[in-house]
Structure formats: C-alpha cells, structure tokens
Design an enzyme around this catalytic site. Structure first.
Site, PDB file in Angstrom:
ATOM      1  N   HIS A   1       1.776   0.354   3.844  1.00 35.49           N
ATOM      2  CA  HIS A   1       1.820   1.766   4.222  1.00 35.49           C
ATOM      3  C   HIS A   1       2.989   2.447   3.511  1.00 35.49           C
ATOM      4  CE1 HIS A   1      -0.064   0.552   8.376  1.00 35.49           C
ATOM      5  NE2 HIS A   1      -0.840   0.234   7.344  1.00 35.49           N
TER       6      HIS A   1
ATOM      7  N   TYR B   1      13.490  -1.097  12.117  1.00 34.40           N
ATOM      8  CA  TYR B   1      13.730  -0.185  11.001  1.00 34.40           C
ATOM      9  C   TYR B   1      14.203   1.191  11.485  1.00 34.40           C
ATOM     10  CZ  TYR B   1       8.777   0.877  12.096  1.00 34.40           C
ATOM     11  OH  TYR B   1       7.593   1.168  12.730  1.00 34.40           O
TER      12      TYR B   1
END
Length: 472
Positions: free
Chosen positions: A73, A136
């Site tokens: 992605h 993240y």
C-alpha cells in the site's frame, strides 16, 4: 527473539529516494530491554533529516501468527515504521511518478531497526515471528478521501522474494486483487498552489511550471485568501508548496484610507492565513517581497540581512508580511524590485509613448535594477526544486544599476527611437503637481544578489532581459 543490543544511532540510504533504514540503540538486561524509538533531538544531532516530518498519529498492528502478510500500500503521507516485539520481512516499492517508479527494497526489521517510508512508496511486510507488534507514526490523519496506490504482492516485475511463499500465508482477499505494476496508476507528487494566477507574476509562473494535474493556479474568484473559511477550503495536506503571487501593489493608492485597508488585507492578513496553513501542514510557503521594505538611504546594495525601514504603507505591509513568513519552518522570501511582466508596467508605457511620438520626463534620482517576472518565476522554481535553505533571497536582473530615466532611454533606443527625446527630472519635481497622495519611494533600490547566485542561480543581465522583453 534475538535483538542486537548496543547499536549506535545510524542511518542507511536505500535505492529508493527518501526511504532510509535506521539502526536504533537498544539497551537490555535481565529484566528485558528499552529503546528510544523516536528521539527528535538525538536524530537532529546525528544529522538524520527526519525529525521535522511532523507525526500526528501512532498506529500498531498486532499479528498473532508467523507468515501474516500485509499488502503493498502506498499512502499520501510519510510514515516511520518500527517493530515493538517480534520480527518482520519488509518490502517497499516506489510507486511515485518518476524515474525510480517500480524500484524495490527489502530488509528485515526487529526492535533494533526502523525505516522511514516517504509518501507514495508502497509498504508491505510478512511476519517472521508470532506475536509481532508492528508500529508506525504517520504525519497525516487517515482519510477516506485521500489518494492511495496499491501493488499486487505477487507482481512478477517487482519479483519480491518472500521468505514464506504467498500461497502458504494469510493474505486478505483485497490484497490479492491489487493490480500488477503495469496497471498501477503512479501516485502523483504533492500539489503546488499558485495564487494570483492572473497577475503579471502569476502568468509567468504558469509559463514556467506548465500545466500539470498537480499544479493548481488560483485567482481571487477561485480562492479568497481573506476568507475565514480558508483553512477548510482545501485538503492542505495534499500540498507541498504554496507560491503566493497575489498582492496589492498600488503604492500611491495605499496611502488613502480605503487603499490602506485593502493593502493590509491583501498583503498581511492573507499572508498570515497562508502562513498558518503552511506551518500546520508542513507546506513550503513562497512569498514575494519588495525593495520598498527599505528606505533607500543606504550607500551600496541592500543585503538580505539589512534592517527594514519602509517609508510608506505599501512598504510597511510588505515588511510585515516578511516577518510573518519568516516564522514558517519551510519558507522562501524572494525580494525583488522594479517588476516587469505581462500587463501594464513602466516598460510598456515607455514603448507606447515612443511609438506615439510623446517625449516623456522620467525621474533620474531613483536607482535600481529591473526584475522580469520570467526571472522571478525561474528563480522560484530553482529554490523549490533544489530544496534550498529557507530564508530571504534577493532577486533582480544582473548587471549595473540604472535609473528609471536610463531605462526609459534604453526602451526608446532598443525600439529604434531617438533616446534624446527622454528628459530627466527629480522625484520631487515629477510629483510636485500630483493631485492625489504620493507614496515615498526608496531612492536606492539596489539589491545584493550574491546569496541567490551562491545557490546556483544566474539571473539574466538587465539589458539582455529588456531587449528580450521588447521583442516579445
């Protein structure tokens, strides 16, 4: 799980521009381990150019089993990826428009390694240990309206060598359906917004940057910079640069009560609104300043560091805007003088007078250099594309300074007319019979060009620019 302890904080470049791997110091003992996963001050001191990416969200993906595989992605924001527990095999594919489209990088991450993934680079991973926590930071909030780009995990061109074959792992149905590289629509770069697109500089910027889907040219009808709704008028996180070519430039009218209000609204209030948007969204703001911020009493050329001392309302608004823009983390203040472009200006007026047989009187006690909008546009593009250091940059034509009288005579001569038809007059005498308010002009408008030239930009000599302008 094996973790390498005691590493120094280091960075490793990869073949994908902007994708960098960080080795992180991890400290352990019989109780477990500790690390500073994101330490802005130490990263800055180590010369790692990441701490200003401005994370706004922290996400964690927990994976129970070995072999859990997440699709490729590419998202419209930067992300800083690390592992809290466990270990992954990561694969990254450049899905941005440009020469490195399709470039692949793979590596393993454990708690002692992290990676910075720039906007538009496809990100995927496969877990190599059970109970892996993948975390993240991102510098934008997730949005269903954002533009995403995807690549099939099994793409033959990327040819990623997954440690565990894809037919033996857990993959979502959606990830299995993503396109091959040949069918991927590359993620376009962030947008550039040019305001004041119908003005002299706006037209030159359009000619310089061209027509692209990622460049937006806005007039006042398209975007009112003084509107209280400006901050919600665009999805500003999609923009990398705002070039503000909109300004109030009627220096004499600015001395009237109405003009003063309009000048402050366009030159300061609007710029302050853009500065807030640029600061909040990590946008580079390009602002065009003026020699009118100086009083013109200095002997020699003005440098970027000379203190401002404007004589009139217009100069005061430009100096105020300079101060506002200077606090935007990513900014360029391009200071110019005697601007000439497409539209009504001094050179066009002199050329018209010459053709009509009118012999003008022109002030001969104001000195400076012309600045052609083509040079300003070229200089702005130079700063933006080179990612030059933020700050103030003086930009005019190169060469010796002249007076307006000299410019007028050159216009007559280059047009094949007798330059003796132009006569000189002092500023005081020229405006002695003026019926309305007259703004004080700086008598010396010479700007030192060494800073811009040191960045690798060469402005055209003034007389060459004048000849080219007259020919066009």
């Amino acid at each position: 799980m094996s973790i390498e302890f005691g590493k120094a904080l280091t960075v490793t470049e990869t073949p994908i521009p902007g994708l960098i791997v960080l080795d992180l110091p991890v400290h352990g003992d019989s109780r477990g381990w500790f690390k500073e996963n994101w330490q802005r001050e130490k990263m800055t001191a180590a010369g790692i150019d990441l701490p200003d990416f401005g994370p706004v969200q922290n996400n964690i993906s927990f994976n129970d089993a070995v072999g859990t595989t997440r699709g490729i992605h590419a998202e419209p924001w930067d992300k800083y990826v690390s592992v809290a527990t466990g270990r992954i095999f990561g694969a990254w594919v450049d899905l941005r428009e440009g020469p490195t489209f399709g470039a692949v990088y793979t590596t393993e991450l454990d708690p002692s390694r992290a990676i910075f993934v720039p906007r538009g680079v496809g990100n995927s991973y496969q877990t190599l240990e059970a109970d892996t926590a993948y975390t993240y930071l991102v510098n934008d909030h997730w949005s269903p309206d954002a533009t995403y780009t995807f690549l099939n995990l099994a793409d033959e061109t990327a040819a990623i060598e997954w440690p565990i074959p894809l037919d033996q792992v857990e993959i979502s149905d959606k990830d299995k359906e993503h396109p091959r590289l040949a069918d991927v629509v590359p993620m376009p770069p962030k947008k550039i917004l040019v305001t004041g697109a119908n003005g002299q500089l706006g037209r030159a910027l359009r000619a310089e940057f061209g027509e692209h889907t990622w460049i937006e040219y806005a007039t006042r009808d398209d975007l009112d910079l003084t509107s209280p709704d400006l901050e919600s008028a665009r999805r500003w996180r999609d923009y990398s640069t705002i070039i503000n070519a909109a300004a109030y430039t009627k220096v004499d009218l600015a001395e009237t009560p109405e003009g003063r209000v309009d000048a402050w609204a366009a030159n300061v209030t609007a710029v302050a609104a853009l500065a807030r948007i640029a600061t909040a969204n990590g946008i580079t703001l390009v602002h065009v300043s003026s020699d009118y911020v100086f009083d013109g009493t200095k002997v020699g050329a003005y440098t970027e560091d000379d203190p401002v001392s404007p004589l009139g309302v217009y100069g005061q608004t430009k100096a105020a805007a300079d101060a506002v823009v200077s606090v935007v983390p990513r900014h360029y203040i391009v200071r110019t003088s005697w601007v000439i472009g497409e539209g009504n200006n001094f050179v066009r007026t002199m050329a018209s007078l010459a053709e009509r047989g009118i012999d003008p009187k022109v002030v001969d006690d104001q000195v400076g250099r012309l600045t052609f909008t083509t040079d300003i546009a070229r200089g702005i593009r130079h700063l933006v594309e080179r990612a030059a250091a933020p700050g103030v940059y003086n930009l005019t034509s190169a060469g010796a300074t002249t007076s307006w009288f000299d410019v007028a005579r050159n216009v007559f001569r280059h047009g094949g007319h007798d330059d003796a038809r132009v006569s000189g007059v002092s500023t005081d005498d020229y405006f002695a019979s003026a019926s309305g308010p007259v703004a004080a002009r700086p008598r010396n408008s010479e700007l030192d060009l060494s800073t811009f030239e040191a960045s690798g930009f060469a402005p055209a000599p003034g007389d060459d620019g004048l000849r080219a302008y007259l020919r066009s």
